[in-house]
Scaffold this active site. Sequence first.
Site, PDB file in Angstrom:
ATOM      1  N   HIS A  67       0.857  -1.188   0.000  1.00 36.85           N
ATOM      2  CA  HIS A  67       0.000   0.000   0.000  1.00 36.85           C
ATOM      3  C   HIS A  67       0.887   1.230   0.000  1.00 36.85           C
ATOM      4  CE1 HIS A  67      -2.810   3.139   1.143  1.00 36.85           C
ATOM      5  NE2 HIS A  67      -1.889   3.521   2.012  1.00 36.85           N
TER       6      HIS A  67
ATOM      7  N   GLU B 104      -2.820   9.097   6.833  1.00 41.63           N
ATOM      8  CA  GLU B 104      -2.405   7.721   7.121  1.00 41.63           C
ATOM      9  C   GLU B 104      -1.221   7.673   8.094  1.00 41.63           C
ATOM     10  OE1 GLU B 104      -1.903   6.215   3.136  1.00 41.63           O
ATOM     11  OE2 GLU B 104      -4.070   6.256   2.755  1.00 41.63           O
TER      12      GLU B 104
HETATM   13  P1  RTP Z   1      -3.865   0.727  -1.798  1.00 44.24           P
HETATM   14  O1  RTP Z   1      -4.811   1.794  -1.280  1.00 44.24           O
HETATM   15  O2  RTP Z   1      -4.025  -0.594  -1.107  1.00 44.24           O
HETATM   16  O3  RTP Z   1      -2.459   1.236  -1.805  1.00 44.24           O
HETATM   17  O4  RTP Z   1      -4.167   0.454  -3.328  1.00 44.24           O
HETATM   18  P2  RTP Z   1      -4.476   1.517  -4.454  1.00 44.24           P
HETATM   19  O5  RTP Z   1      -4.430   2.907  -3.906  1.00 44.24           O
HETATM   20  O6  RTP Z   1      -3.576   1.204  -5.594  1.00 44.24           O
HETATM   21  O7  RTP Z   1      -5.942   1.120  -4.846  1.00 44.24           O
HETATM   22  P3  RTP Z   1      -7.332   1.583  -4.188  1.00 44.24           P
HETATM   23  O8  RTP Z   1      -8.211   2.030  -5.277  1.00 44.24           O
HETATM   24  O9  RTP Z   1      -7.090   2.513  -3.041  1.00 44.24           O
HETATM   25  O10 RTP Z   1      -7.902   0.198  -3.635  1.00 44.24           O
HETATM   26  C1  RTP Z   1      -7.521  -0.287  -2.371  1.00 44.24           C
HETATM   27  C2  RTP Z   1      -7.323  -1.780  -2.455  1.00 44.24           C
HETATM   28  O11 RTP Z   1      -8.577  -2.400  -2.671  1.00 44.24           O
HETATM   29  C3  RTP Z   1      -8.391  -3.591  -3.403  1.00 44.24           C
HETATM   30  N1  RTP Z   1      -9.266  -3.588  -4.553  1.00 44.24           N
HETATM   31  N2  RTP Z   1      -9.960  -4.621  -4.905  1.00 44.24           N
HETATM   32  N3  RTP Z   1     -11.754  -6.373  -6.204  1.00 44.24           N
HETATM   33  C4  RTP Z   1     -11.515  -5.182  -6.724  1.00 44.24           C
HETATM   34  O12 RTP Z   1     -12.009  -4.820  -7.753  1.00 44.24           O
HETATM   35  C5  RTP Z   1     -10.630  -4.287  -6.020  1.00 44.24           C
HETATM   36  N4  RTP Z   1     -10.351  -3.044  -6.339  1.00 44.24           N
HETATM   37  C6  RTP Z   1      -9.462  -2.587  -5.408  1.00 44.24           C
HETATM   38  C7  RTP Z   1      -6.948  -3.646  -3.860  1.00 44.24           C
HETATM   39  O13 RTP Z   1      -6.256  -4.571  -3.042  1.00 44.24           O
HETATM   40  C8  RTP Z   1      -6.459  -2.237  -3.626  1.00 44.24           C
HETATM   41  O14 RTP Z   1      -5.073  -2.217  -3.318  1.00 44.24           O
HETATM   42 MG    MG Z   2      -5.489   3.498  -2.196  1.00 48.39          MG
END
Ligand code: RTP
Ligand code: MG
Length: 148
Positions: free
Chosen positions: A115, A126
């Site tokens: 993350h 955070e």
């Molecule tokens: P993170 O917050 O974990 O660093 O990841 P990120 O900013 O790249 O992505 P974010 O949009 O904030 O999404 C948080 C976490 O949710 C999970 N996710 N699952 N099943 C799905 O479609 C889906 N979409 C997002 C992912 O593990 C993502 O890191």
């Molecule tokens: Mg995120």
Amino acid sequence: MEKTFLMVKPDGVQRNLIGEIVSRFEKKGFQLVGAKLMQIPTELAEEHYGEHKERPFFGELVDFITSGPVFAMVWQGDNVIATARQMMGATNPKDSAPGTIRGEYAATVGKNIIHGSDSPESAEREIGLFFKGEGLVEYNKDANNWVY
Ligand code: RTP
Ligand code: MG
């Protein structure tokens, strides 16, 4: 100096990737100013991922991030927030470029290893949530001070 919150997720800890991930940010030239291995309580996980509360995967996301220890870190350096996001790669490993952390080590969107804060506002929020203003250090990194 700009700071960001990075966290090796439970899958990264289980797969022995803490060292690899720390090493990438060290080699890039960023400075580690706080770190701890911790098990995230459910309330903290829900608050950390609060922006996704209405999303269908929210429950799964909270279950996963609380399923085992994470390695929480604060790194600092010029443009560290955006650069760390680039080094992590796209959220969904099917889109993350080879060479990025997710591009190299992750295969599914739900278990994507790391993350990182996505803006100055989320970094401040955070860092506050996970370190509560404690456990961060300030130090100079000037090799000339100690190599010879
Ligand atoms: P993170 O917050 O974990 O660093 O990841 P990120 O900013 O790249 O992505 P974010 O949009 O904030 O999404 C948080 C976490 O949710 C999970 N996710 N699952 N099943 C799905 O479609 C889906 N979409 C997002 C992912 O593990 C993502 O890191
Ligand atoms: Mg995120």
